[in-house]
Design a protein around this motif. Sequence first.
Motif, PDB file in Angstrom:
ATOM      1  N   GLY A 131       0.789  -1.216   0.000  1.00 14.67           N
ATOM      2  CA  GLY A 131       0.000   0.000   0.000  1.00 14.67           C
ATOM      3  C   GLY A 131       0.819   1.262   0.000  1.00 14.67           C
ATOM      4  O   GLY A 131       0.324   2.323  -0.400  1.00 14.67           O
ATOM      5  N   LEU A 132       2.060   1.205   0.438  1.00 11.67           N
ATOM      6  CA  LEU A 132       2.921   2.390   0.439  1.00 11.67           C
ATOM      7  C   LEU A 132       3.591   2.591  -0.911  1.00 11.67           C
ATOM      8  O   LEU A 132       3.607   3.700  -1.454  1.00 11.67           O
ATOM      9  N   MET A 133       4.123   1.526  -1.496  1.00 12.46           N
ATOM     10  CA  MET A 133       4.964   1.658  -2.679  1.00 12.46           C
ATOM     11  C   MET A 133       4.170   1.767  -3.979  1.00 12.46           C
ATOM     12  O   MET A 133       4.471   2.599  -4.841  1.00 12.46           O
ATOM     13  N   VAL A 134       3.145   0.938  -4.144  1.00 15.98           N
ATOM     14  CA  VAL A 134       2.444   0.853  -5.429  1.00 15.98           C
ATOM     15  C   VAL A 134       1.821   2.191  -5.844  1.00 15.98           C
ATOM     16  O   VAL A 134       1.982   2.606  -7.008  1.00 15.98           O
ATOM     17  N   PRO A 135       1.099   2.918  -4.963  1.00 17.76           N
ATOM     18  CA  PRO A 135       0.538   4.201  -5.408  1.00 17.76           C
ATOM     19  C   PRO A 135       1.595   5.201  -5.852  1.00 17.76           C
ATOM     20  O   PRO A 135       1.365   5.973  -6.787  1.00 17.76           O
ATOM     21  N   HIS A 136       2.760   5.193  -5.201  1.00 16.89           N
ATOM     22  CA  HIS A 136       3.826   6.099  -5.624  1.00 16.89           C
ATOM     23  C   HIS A 136       4.317   5.740  -7.027  1.00 16.89           C
ATOM     24  O   HIS A 136       4.572   6.629  -7.852  1.00 16.89           O
ATOM     25  N   ILE A 137       4.464   4.470  -7.314  1.00 20.83           N
ATOM     26  CA  ILE A 137       4.892   4.051  -8.653  1.00 20.83           C
ATOM     27  C   ILE A 137       3.888   4.512  -9.696  1.00 20.83           C
ATOM     28  O   ILE A 137       4.252   5.040 -10.757  1.00 20.83           O
ATOM     29  N   VAL A 138       2.600   4.330  -9.399  1.00 14.97           N
ATOM     30  CA  VAL A 138       1.561   4.721 -10.357  1.00 14.97           C
ATOM     31  C   VAL A 138       1.582   6.224 -10.590  1.00 14.97           C
ATOM     32  O   VAL A 138       1.509   6.693 -11.739  1.00 14.97           O
ATOM     33  N   ARG A 139       1.707   7.007  -9.511  1.00 15.14           N
ATOM     34  CA  ARG A 139       1.730   8.462  -9.677  1.00 15.14           C
ATOM     35  C   ARG A 139       2.958   8.925 -10.455  1.00 15.14           C
ATOM     36  O   ARG A 139       2.889   9.875 -11.246  1.00 15.14           O
ATOM     37  N   LEU A 140       4.085   8.271 -10.255  1.00 16.03           N
ATOM     38  CA  LEU A 140       5.290   8.626 -11.002  1.00 16.03           C
ATOM     39  C   LEU A 140       5.143   8.318 -12.489  1.00 16.03           C
ATOM     40  O   LEU A 140       5.743   8.981 -13.333  1.00 16.03           O
ATOM     41  N   LEU A 141       4.321   7.320 -12.812  1.00 15.91           N
ATOM     42  CA  LEU A 141       4.175   6.903 -14.206  1.00 15.91           C
ATOM     43  C   LEU A 141       3.076   7.657 -14.947  1.00 15.91           C
ATOM     44  O   LEU A 141       3.246   8.010 -16.116  1.00 15.91           O
ATOM     45  N   VAL A 142       1.937   7.891 -14.293  1.00 15.97           N
ATOM     46  CA  VAL A 142       0.785   8.450 -15.010  1.00 15.97           C
ATOM     47  C   VAL A 142       0.289   9.757 -14.418  1.00 15.97           C
ATOM     48  O   VAL A 142      -0.719  10.296 -14.887  1.00 15.97           O
ATOM     49  N   GLY A 143       0.959  10.301 -13.403  1.00 17.37           N
ATOM     50  CA  GLY A 143       0.510  11.547 -12.819  1.00 17.37           C
ATOM     51  C   GLY A 143      -0.366  11.314 -11.597  1.00 17.37           C
ATOM     52  O   GLY A 143      -0.579  10.179 -11.165  1.00 17.37           O
ATOM     53  N   GLY A 144      -0.897  12.412 -11.042  1.00 19.17           N
ATOM     54  CA  GLY A 144      -1.596  12.352  -9.767  1.00 19.17           C
ATOM     55  C   GLY A 144      -3.104  12.345  -9.839  1.00 19.17           C
ATOM     56  O   GLY A 144      -3.766  12.454  -8.801  1.00 19.17           O
ATOM     57  N   ASP A 145      -3.709  12.219 -11.032  1.00 16.27           N
ATOM     58  CA  ASP A 145      -5.163  12.211 -11.160  1.00 16.27           C
ATOM     59  C   ASP A 145      -5.707  10.901 -10.588  1.00 16.27           C
ATOM     60  O   ASP A 145      -5.433   9.821 -11.108  1.00 16.27           O
TER      61      ASP A 145
END
Length: 352
Positions: free
Chosen positions: A280-294
Amino acid sequence: MDKAALVATPLPVLLLLLCLLLLLMMGVAVGVGSVPISQTTVWGIIIHKISLAVGEVSWLTPHWSMGRENIVWAVRLPRTILAAIVGASLAMVGASLQSVTRNPLADPHLLGVSSGAALGAIIALLHTGMILGSVTVPVFAFLGALLAMGLVLLVANFSAADSAGRLILAGVAVAFVLTAFGNLFIFMGDHRASHTVIFWMLGGLGLAQWGQLWFPFLTLIFCSAYLIYKARFLNAMMLGDETASTLGVPVQRFRLLVIVVCALLTGAAVAFSGVIGFVGLMVPHIVRLLVGGDYRKVLPLSALLGAVFLVSADIVARVIMPPEDMPIGILTGLVGGLGFIFLMRHRRGVVL
Protein backbone atom coordinates in the motif's frame (compact mmCIF):
# COMPACT_ATOMS: atom_id res chain seq x y z
CA MET A 1 7.42 3.98 -23.10
CA ASP A 2 8.24 7.23 -21.26
CA LYS A 3 6.09 9.02 -18.71
CA ALA A 4 4.62 11.49 -21.21
CA ALA A 5 3.42 8.64 -23.40
CA LEU A 6 1.93 6.83 -20.39
CA VAL A 7 0.11 9.98 -19.24
CA ALA A 8 -1.31 10.44 -22.74
CA THR A 9 -2.40 6.80 -23.03
CA PRO A 10 -6.18 6.42 -22.55
CA LEU A 11 -7.15 4.85 -19.24
CA PRO A 12 -9.04 1.90 -20.82
CA VAL A 13 -5.88 0.90 -22.71
CA LEU A 14 -3.78 0.98 -19.53
CA LEU A 15 -6.41 -1.02 -17.67
CA LEU A 16 -6.56 -3.61 -20.46
CA LEU A 17 -2.78 -4.02 -20.50
CA LEU A 18 -2.59 -4.46 -16.73
CA CYS A 19 -5.51 -6.92 -16.77
CA LEU A 20 -3.72 -9.03 -19.39
CA LEU A 21 -0.51 -8.89 -17.36
CA LEU A 22 -2.42 -9.92 -14.23
CA LEU A 23 -3.99 -12.91 -16.00
CA LEU A 24 -0.57 -13.92 -17.31
CA MET A 25 1.02 -13.73 -13.85
CA MET A 26 -1.89 -15.60 -12.27
CA GLY A 27 -1.47 -18.42 -14.78
CA VAL A 28 2.24 -18.59 -13.97
CA ALA A 29 1.49 -18.54 -10.23
CA VAL A 30 -0.90 -21.48 -10.51
CA GLY A 31 1.64 -23.45 -12.55
CA VAL A 32 4.72 -23.07 -10.37
CA GLY A 33 5.46 -24.94 -7.17
CA SER A 34 6.79 -28.25 -5.89
CA VAL A 35 4.74 -29.90 -8.67
CA PRO A 36 5.27 -27.87 -11.87
CA ILE A 37 2.22 -27.78 -14.15
CA SER A 38 2.27 -26.52 -17.73
CA GLN A 39 0.22 -23.48 -18.72
CA THR A 40 -1.77 -25.57 -21.18
CA THR A 41 -2.86 -27.88 -18.36
CA VAL A 42 -3.49 -24.97 -15.96
CA TRP A 43 -5.85 -23.12 -18.29
CA GLY A 44 -7.40 -26.36 -19.50
CA ILE A 45 -8.34 -27.31 -15.93
CA ILE A 46 -9.69 -23.83 -15.18
CA ILE A 47 -11.85 -23.73 -18.34
CA HIS A 48 -13.04 -27.28 -17.73
CA LYS A 49 -14.06 -26.59 -14.11
CA ILE A 50 -15.77 -23.29 -14.99
CA SER A 51 -17.73 -24.99 -17.77
CA LEU A 52 -18.95 -27.65 -15.35
CA ALA A 53 -19.75 -25.04 -12.69
CA VAL A 54 -22.10 -23.10 -15.00
CA GLY A 55 -23.91 -26.26 -15.98
CA GLU A 56 -22.45 -26.78 -19.42
CA VAL A 57 -20.71 -29.80 -20.84
CA SER A 58 -17.02 -29.01 -21.15
CA TRP A 59 -15.72 -29.21 -24.71
CA LEU A 60 -12.31 -30.17 -23.29
CA THR A 61 -11.36 -33.80 -22.85
CA PRO A 62 -9.40 -34.02 -19.58
CA HIS A 63 -5.87 -35.23 -20.29
CA TRP A 64 -4.59 -34.55 -16.78
CA SER A 65 -4.66 -36.56 -13.56
CA MET A 66 -7.11 -35.89 -10.73
CA GLY A 67 -4.13 -35.02 -8.53
CA ARG A 68 -3.08 -32.16 -10.81
CA GLU A 69 -6.68 -31.01 -11.11
CA ASN A 70 -6.98 -30.81 -7.32
CA ILE A 71 -3.67 -28.96 -7.04
CA VAL A 72 -4.75 -26.33 -9.58
CA TRP A 73 -8.41 -25.91 -8.63
CA ALA A 74 -8.50 -26.55 -4.89
CA VAL A 75 -5.09 -25.27 -3.75
CA ARG A 76 -3.25 -22.89 -6.05
CA LEU A 77 -6.05 -21.01 -7.83
CA PRO A 78 -7.80 -19.84 -4.62
CA ARG A 79 -4.42 -18.80 -3.23
CA THR A 80 -3.58 -16.83 -6.37
CA ILE A 81 -6.98 -15.12 -6.46
CA LEU A 82 -6.60 -14.17 -2.79
CA ALA A 83 -3.16 -12.68 -3.57
CA ALA A 84 -4.71 -10.53 -6.31
CA ILE A 85 -7.58 -9.40 -4.05
CA VAL A 86 -5.27 -8.54 -1.13
CA GLY A 87 -2.77 -6.72 -3.36
CA ALA A 88 -5.52 -4.66 -4.98
CA SER A 89 -7.12 -3.85 -1.62
CA LEU A 90 -3.89 -2.72 0.06
CA ALA A 91 -2.86 -0.58 -2.92
CA MET A 92 -6.28 1.12 -3.05
CA VAL A 93 -6.14 1.84 0.67
CA GLY A 94 -2.62 3.28 0.48
CA ALA A 95 -3.52 5.60 -2.41
CA SER A 96 -6.69 6.83 -0.67
CA LEU A 97 -5.07 7.44 2.71
CA GLN A 98 -2.19 9.32 1.10
CA SER A 99 -4.79 11.72 -0.29
CA VAL A 100 -7.02 12.34 2.72
CA THR A 101 -4.07 12.58 5.14
CA ARG A 102 -1.76 14.35 2.67
CA ASN A 103 0.96 12.11 4.04
CA PRO A 104 3.17 10.38 1.44
CA LEU A 105 4.07 7.72 4.04
CA ALA A 106 0.45 6.72 4.74
CA ASP A 107 -0.25 3.03 4.22
CA PRO A 108 -2.98 0.52 5.18
CA HIS A 109 -1.37 -0.21 8.54
CA LEU A 110 -1.16 3.42 9.62
CA LEU A 111 -4.45 3.57 11.56
CA GLY A 112 -3.98 0.54 13.79
CA VAL A 113 -6.24 -1.77 11.76
CA SER A 114 -3.50 -4.34 11.25
CA SER A 115 -2.68 -4.30 14.97
CA GLY A 116 -6.33 -4.95 15.76
CA ALA A 117 -6.50 -7.79 13.25
CA ALA A 118 -3.32 -9.30 14.71
CA LEU A 119 -4.82 -9.11 18.21
CA GLY A 120 -7.92 -10.98 17.03
CA ALA A 121 -5.82 -13.65 15.32
CA ILE A 122 -3.65 -14.09 18.43
CA ILE A 123 -6.73 -14.64 20.60
CA ALA A 124 -8.10 -17.20 18.12
CA LEU A 125 -4.85 -19.11 17.69
CA LEU A 126 -3.68 -19.19 21.30
CA HIS A 127 -6.74 -18.88 23.51
CA THR A 128 -10.11 -19.77 22.00
CA GLY A 129 -9.09 -22.52 19.60
CA MET A 130 -10.87 -23.11 16.28
CA ILE A 131 -14.35 -22.70 17.75
CA LEU A 132 -15.77 -21.64 14.37
CA GLY A 133 -13.85 -24.15 12.30
CA SER A 134 -11.57 -23.01 9.48
CA VAL A 135 -13.05 -19.48 9.49
CA THR A 136 -12.12 -18.83 13.14
CA VAL A 137 -8.90 -16.89 12.46
CA PRO A 138 -10.32 -14.70 9.65
CA VAL A 139 -13.46 -13.91 11.68
CA PHE A 140 -11.53 -12.99 14.84
CA ALA A 141 -9.00 -10.98 12.81
CA PHE A 142 -11.75 -9.00 11.09
CA LEU A 143 -13.49 -8.35 14.41
CA GLY A 144 -10.16 -7.10 15.75
CA ALA A 145 -9.83 -4.79 12.76
CA LEU A 146 -13.33 -3.40 13.40
CA LEU A 147 -12.39 -2.89 17.07
CA ALA A 148 -9.30 -0.91 16.02
CA MET A 149 -11.35 1.22 13.63
CA GLY A 150 -13.90 1.97 16.34
CA LEU A 151 -11.18 2.89 18.84
CA VAL A 152 -9.51 5.24 16.36
CA LEU A 153 -12.79 7.04 15.70
CA LEU A 154 -13.52 7.14 19.45
CA VAL A 155 -10.11 8.59 20.28
CA ALA A 156 -10.41 11.08 17.42
CA ASN A 157 -13.80 12.23 18.73
CA PHE A 158 -12.58 12.36 22.33
CA SER A 159 -9.54 14.46 21.44
CA ALA A 160 -11.39 16.55 18.84
CA ALA A 161 -8.97 15.26 16.20
CA ASP A 162 -10.56 16.62 13.04
CA SER A 163 -7.33 17.30 11.14
CA ALA A 164 -5.39 14.74 9.13
CA GLY A 165 -2.33 14.90 11.37
CA ARG A 166 -4.29 14.35 14.58
CA LEU A 167 -6.18 11.42 13.07
CA ILE A 168 -2.87 9.80 12.21
CA LEU A 169 -1.65 10.33 15.77
CA ALA A 170 -4.86 8.74 17.08
CA GLY A 171 -4.26 5.73 14.82
CA VAL A 172 -0.64 5.40 15.94
CA ALA A 173 -1.68 5.55 19.62
CA VAL A 174 -4.35 2.87 19.11
CA ALA A 175 -1.85 0.71 17.20
CA PHE A 176 0.64 0.83 20.10
CA VAL A 177 -2.05 -0.07 22.64
CA LEU A 178 -3.41 -2.99 20.59
CA THR A 179 0.11 -4.23 19.86
CA ALA A 180 0.84 -4.21 23.58
CA PHE A 181 -2.31 -6.26 24.26
CA GLY A 182 -1.35 -8.66 21.47
CA ASN A 183 2.08 -9.17 23.00
CA LEU A 184 0.44 -9.73 26.39
CA PHE A 185 -1.84 -12.43 24.97
CA ILE A 186 1.16 -14.10 23.32
CA PHE A 187 2.98 -14.08 26.66
CA MET A 188 -0.07 -15.55 28.42
CA GLY A 189 -0.67 -18.21 25.79
CA ASP A 190 0.95 -21.56 25.05
CA HIS A 191 4.49 -20.71 24.02
CA ARG A 192 4.73 -23.93 22.00
CA ALA A 193 1.98 -22.64 19.72
CA SER A 194 3.45 -19.16 19.33
CA HIS A 195 5.13 -20.08 16.05
CA THR A 196 1.71 -20.23 14.38
CA VAL A 197 1.03 -16.64 15.46
CA ILE A 198 4.42 -15.49 14.24
CA PHE A 199 3.89 -17.13 10.85
CA TRP A 200 0.47 -15.45 10.50
CA MET A 201 1.87 -12.04 11.47
CA LEU A 202 4.61 -12.40 8.83
CA GLY A 203 1.95 -12.69 6.14
CA GLY A 204 0.83 -15.67 4.12
CA LEU A 205 -1.87 -16.87 1.75
CA GLY A 206 -2.20 -20.45 2.96
CA LEU A 207 -5.71 -19.88 4.39
CA ALA A 208 -7.19 -19.36 0.93
CA GLN A 209 -10.32 -21.44 0.32
CA TRP A 210 -13.07 -21.07 -2.26
CA GLY A 211 -15.76 -20.76 0.39
CA GLN A 212 -14.06 -17.72 1.97
CA LEU A 213 -12.98 -15.68 -1.06
CA TRP A 214 -16.37 -14.04 -1.47
CA PHE A 215 -15.93 -11.84 1.60
CA PRO A 216 -12.68 -10.02 0.70
CA PHE A 217 -13.80 -9.94 -2.96
CA LEU A 218 -17.16 -8.26 -2.25
CA THR A 219 -15.49 -5.87 0.20
CA LEU A 220 -13.01 -4.89 -2.53
CA ILE A 221 -15.77 -4.39 -5.12
CA PHE A 222 -18.02 -2.18 -3.01
CA CYS A 223 -15.30 -0.17 -1.26
CA SER A 224 -13.27 0.42 -4.43
CA ALA A 225 -16.43 1.47 -6.27
CA TYR A 226 -17.04 4.15 -3.64
CA LEU A 227 -13.44 5.38 -3.71
CA ILE A 228 -13.30 5.55 -7.51
CA TYR A 229 -16.67 7.34 -7.56
CA LYS A 230 -15.21 9.93 -5.18
CA ALA A 231 -11.92 10.29 -7.10
CA ARG A 232 -12.70 13.96 -7.77
CA PHE A 233 -12.93 14.59 -4.03
CA LEU A 234 -9.62 12.76 -3.47
CA ASN A 235 -7.99 15.01 -6.10
CA ALA A 236 -9.31 18.05 -4.23
CA MET A 237 -8.08 16.75 -0.86
CA MET A 238 -4.52 16.68 -2.21
CA LEU A 239 -4.73 20.49 -2.49
CA GLY A 240 -5.39 21.02 1.21
CA ASP A 241 -8.47 21.24 3.42
CA GLU A 242 -9.27 24.87 2.66
CA THR A 243 -9.02 24.48 -1.09
CA ALA A 244 -11.02 21.24 -1.01
CA SER A 245 -13.72 22.95 1.05
CA THR A 246 -14.02 25.77 -1.47
CA LEU A 247 -14.43 23.13 -4.21
CA GLY A 248 -17.46 21.68 -2.43
CA VAL A 249 -15.87 18.81 -0.50
CA PRO A 250 -17.25 18.21 3.03
CA VAL A 251 -13.69 17.76 4.28
CA GLN A 252 -14.12 16.33 7.78
CA ARG A 253 -17.03 14.02 6.94
CA PHE A 254 -15.39 12.80 3.73
CA ARG A 255 -12.09 12.10 5.49
CA LEU A 256 -13.84 10.00 8.15
CA LEU A 257 -15.83 8.11 5.50
CA VAL A 258 -12.66 7.30 3.56
CA ILE A 259 -10.93 6.13 6.74
CA VAL A 260 -13.88 3.83 7.55
CA VAL A 261 -13.89 2.42 4.00
CA CYS A 262 -10.12 1.92 4.09
CA ALA A 263 -10.36 0.22 7.48
CA LEU A 264 -12.94 -2.22 6.12
CA LEU A 265 -10.76 -2.97 3.09
CA THR A 266 -7.66 -3.44 5.23
CA GLY A 267 -9.49 -5.58 7.77
CA ALA A 268 -10.89 -7.89 5.10
CA ALA A 269 -7.47 -8.27 3.48
CA VAL A 270 -5.43 -8.71 6.67
CA ALA A 271 -7.96 -11.17 8.10
CA PHE A 272 -7.14 -13.69 5.37
CA SER A 273 -3.50 -12.93 4.61
CA GLY A 274 -1.87 -11.70 7.80
CA VAL A 275 0.19 -8.52 7.90
CA ILE A 276 1.70 -7.77 4.47
CA GLY A 277 3.65 -4.54 4.33
CA PHE A 278 4.83 -2.05 1.73
CA VAL A 279 2.27 -2.86 -0.99
CA GLY A 280 0.00 0.00 0.00
CA LEU A 281 2.92 2.39 0.44
CA MET A 282 4.96 1.66 -2.68
CA VAL A 283 2.44 0.85 -5.43
CA PRO A 284 0.54 4.20 -5.41
CA HIS A 285 3.83 6.10 -5.62
CA ILE A 286 4.89 4.05 -8.65
CA VAL A 287 1.56 4.72 -10.36
CA ARG A 288 1.73 8.46 -9.68
CA LEU A 289 5.29 8.63 -11.00
CA LEU A 290 4.18 6.90 -14.21
CA VAL A 291 0.78 8.45 -15.01
CA GLY A 292 0.51 11.55 -12.82
CA GLY A 293 -1.60 12.35 -9.77
CA ASP A 294 -5.16 12.21 -11.16
CA TYR A 295 -7.00 9.81 -8.86
CA ARG A 296 -9.35 8.77 -11.66
CA LYS A 297 -6.29 6.95 -12.99
CA VAL A 298 -4.35 6.38 -9.77
CA LEU A 299 -7.00 4.29 -8.01
CA PRO A 300 -7.85 1.64 -10.65
CA LEU A 301 -4.24 1.39 -11.85
CA SER A 302 -2.98 1.06 -8.27
CA ALA A 303 -5.45 -1.77 -7.67
CA LEU A 304 -4.31 -3.70 -10.74
CA LEU A 305 -0.61 -3.04 -10.17
CA GLY A 306 -0.98 -4.04 -6.51
CA ALA A 307 -2.60 -7.29 -7.59
CA VAL A 308 0.19 -7.98 -10.10
CA PHE A 309 2.85 -7.17 -7.51
CA LEU A 310 1.46 -9.48 -4.81
CA VAL A 311 0.81 -12.36 -7.23
CA SER A 312 4.41 -12.01 -8.45
CA ALA A 313 5.67 -11.91 -4.85
CA ASP A 314 3.73 -15.08 -4.09
CA ILE A 315 5.41 -16.82 -7.04
CA VAL A 316 8.85 -15.92 -5.67
CA ALA A 317 7.85 -16.86 -2.11
CA ARG A 318 6.92 -20.37 -3.25
CA VAL A 319 10.04 -21.06 -5.34
CA ILE A 320 12.83 -19.31 -3.42
CA MET A 321 13.03 -21.87 -0.57
CA PRO A 322 11.52 -25.14 -1.85
CA PRO A 323 9.69 -27.04 -0.52
CA GLU A 324 8.93 -24.40 2.15
CA ASP A 325 6.92 -21.23 1.48
CA MET A 326 8.66 -18.06 2.60
CA PRO A 327 6.21 -15.77 4.47
CA ILE A 328 5.16 -13.29 1.82
CA GLY A 329 5.36 -10.33 4.21
CA ILE A 330 9.13 -10.80 4.46
CA LEU A 331 9.47 -10.70 0.69
CA THR A 332 7.23 -7.66 0.13
CA GLY A 333 9.04 -5.77 2.88
CA LEU A 334 12.45 -6.57 1.41
CA VAL A 335 11.56 -5.88 -2.24
CA GLY A 336 9.32 -2.94 -1.38
CA GLY A 337 11.89 -1.27 0.85
CA LEU A 338 14.71 -1.61 -1.67
CA GLY A 339 12.42 -0.52 -4.50
CA PHE A 340 11.26 2.52 -2.58
CA ILE A 341 14.85 3.56 -1.86
CA PHE A 342 15.62 3.18 -5.58
CA LEU A 343 12.65 5.40 -6.48
CA MET A 344 13.72 8.04 -3.97
CA ARG A 345 17.28 8.01 -5.37
CA HIS A 346 16.22 8.43 -8.98
CA ARG A 347 13.30 10.80 -8.37
CA ARG A 348 14.93 13.28 -6.03
CA GLY A 349 13.23 16.21 -7.72
CA VAL A 350 9.73 14.71 -7.58
CA VAL A 351 7.43 15.15 -4.60
CA LEU A 352 6.08 11.68 -3.79
